[in-house]
Design a protein around this motif. Structure first.
Motif, PDB file in Angstrom:
ATOM      1  N   ASP A   8       0.872  -1.185   0.000  1.00 34.40           N
ATOM      2  CA  ASP A   8       0.000   0.000   0.000  1.00 34.40           C
ATOM      3  C   ASP A   8       0.904   1.228   0.000  1.00 34.40           C
ATOM      4  N   GLU A  10       1.801   4.648   0.455  1.00 32.16           N
ATOM      5  CA  GLU A  10       1.399   5.858   1.173  1.00 32.16           C
ATOM      6  C   GLU A  10       2.576   6.300   2.018  1.00 32.16           C
ATOM      7  N   HIS A  81      -5.632   2.847  -3.998  1.00 33.54           N
ATOM      8  CA  HIS A  81      -5.834   2.802  -2.537  1.00 33.54           C
ATOM      9  C   HIS A  81      -6.712   3.996  -2.123  1.00 33.54           C
ATOM     10  N   HIS A  85      -7.220   8.597   1.721  1.00 32.48           N
ATOM     11  CA  HIS A  85      -6.927   7.674   2.821  1.00 32.48           C
ATOM     12  C   HIS A  85      -7.921   7.805   3.972  1.00 32.48           C
ATOM     13  N   PRO A 121      -8.435   1.826   2.522  1.00 28.78           N
ATOM     14  CA  PRO A 121      -7.653   2.137   3.717  1.00 28.78           C
ATOM     15  C   PRO A 121      -8.220   1.371   4.914  1.00 28.78           C
ATOM     16  N   HIS A 225       3.701  -1.594   3.956  1.00 30.65           N
ATOM     17  CA  HIS A 225       3.730  -0.185   3.545  1.00 30.65           C
ATOM     18  C   HIS A 225       5.183   0.264   3.431  1.00 30.65           C
TER      19      HIS A 225
END
Ligand code: ZN
Length: 285
Positions: A8, A10, A81, A85, A121, A225
């Motif tokens: 993911d 981010e 994604h 978020h 998320p 992540h």
């Protein structure tokens, strides 16, 4: 057999559900580490000739389009994604639609192939937000990877049956669902292959669990992540319990992950499900 690798994409400040979360309009002013951390993962995957699915946050795609190009250039799958978020159950259906559409707008401008998959998320597709699956079908998604079939802090769908990958949505659409993969241990479901679970579990246990699943013809699904590979990223203020699960054992992510991809085969969702050559995808597109 191929296991499923998902990242993911981010930044370190995209932590859910904490009062100290910086508001979206301030994100551009924060030090960003998502590019270097993601490149670190890409280099590691190149070393082991491994591909994965990268669910990129729309905000990241908007601000770092070259990173998305690089992920795609190195042969990985790009998924969405969402844009900002947010947990789906904190949004109305219309706000959810707008959020995902915005992420698609940014991603589609950059990628050369269609975006087939979505991850919410916080795995926030729960029994109350199943309507989100119909919105994903409406927006052209072929699969969802947002169901966590057991209890967790946010999200979590304890009654979800993992026997079938094709789901019928509340409005009667069909969507491919790729949930995370718990194992049954002493009569309880446990999950070991992502986030804090992965960082907390001893590698020996992770290894045995992947071997156990694979021996039964099931792939393990890993999710991580970029910030989890970055021991020195800035910390946000949060409760002791959240701080523990968010930051525990960051030092071990790289070595455990490297062990896993050296020892087991991993691939992207589109490769495992053969999405770009399946007839059904042609219908979905
Ligand atoms: Zn996320």
């Amino acid at each position: 057999m191929d296991n499923i690798l998902t990242i993911d994409v981010e930044d370190w400040f995209h932590i859910l559900d904490i009062p100290s979360l910086p508001p979206l309009k301030t994100w551009v002013k924060l030090e960003s580490r998502v590019v270097s951390n993601t490149i670190f993962i890409l280099d590691l995957l190149d070393k082991y000739k491994t591909k994965g699915t990268f669910f990129v946050l729309g905000w990241v795609a908007e601000h770092f389009p070259d990173l998305v190009r690089e992920i795609e250039k190195r042969g990985h799958e790009i998924g969405s994604h969402g844009y900002s978020h947010e947990l789906i159950y904190n949004l109305t259906p219309d706000r959810f639609r707008r959020d995902v559409s915005l992420s698609l707008e940014h991603l589609s401008r950059i990628t050369s192939r269609p975006i087939l998959g979505y991850r919410a998320p916080g795995f926030s597709i729960v029994p109350e937000t199943l309507y989100a699956l119909d919105i994903l079908v409406e927006l052209g998604f072929y699969y969802d990877a947002s169901i966590f079939p057991m209890k967790r802090n946010h999200g979590g769908f304890p009654g979800f049956s993992e026997a079938e990958n094709w789901m019928t949505t509340p409005r009667g659409n069909r969507i491919l669902e790729i949930p995370v993969t718990p194992i049954n241990w002493l009569g309880k479901k446990i999950y070991l292959f992502g986030g804090g679970y992965f960082r907390l579990a001893p590698y020996l246990l992770i290894e045995q669990a992947i071997t156990y699943l694979n021996a039964r013809g099931k792939p393990a699904l890993v999710y991580l992540h970029p910030r989890e590979f970055d021991v020195n990223h800035p910390r946000l203020t949060m409760s002791l319990a959240r701080s523990f699960t968010t930051y525990v054992n960051l030092k071990q992510t790289r070595s455990k992950f490297e062990h896993a991809i050296a020892q087991f085969r991993f691939s992207s969702i589109e490769t495992i499900w053969n999405l770009f050559s399946s007839d059904s995808y042609l219908i979905a597109s």
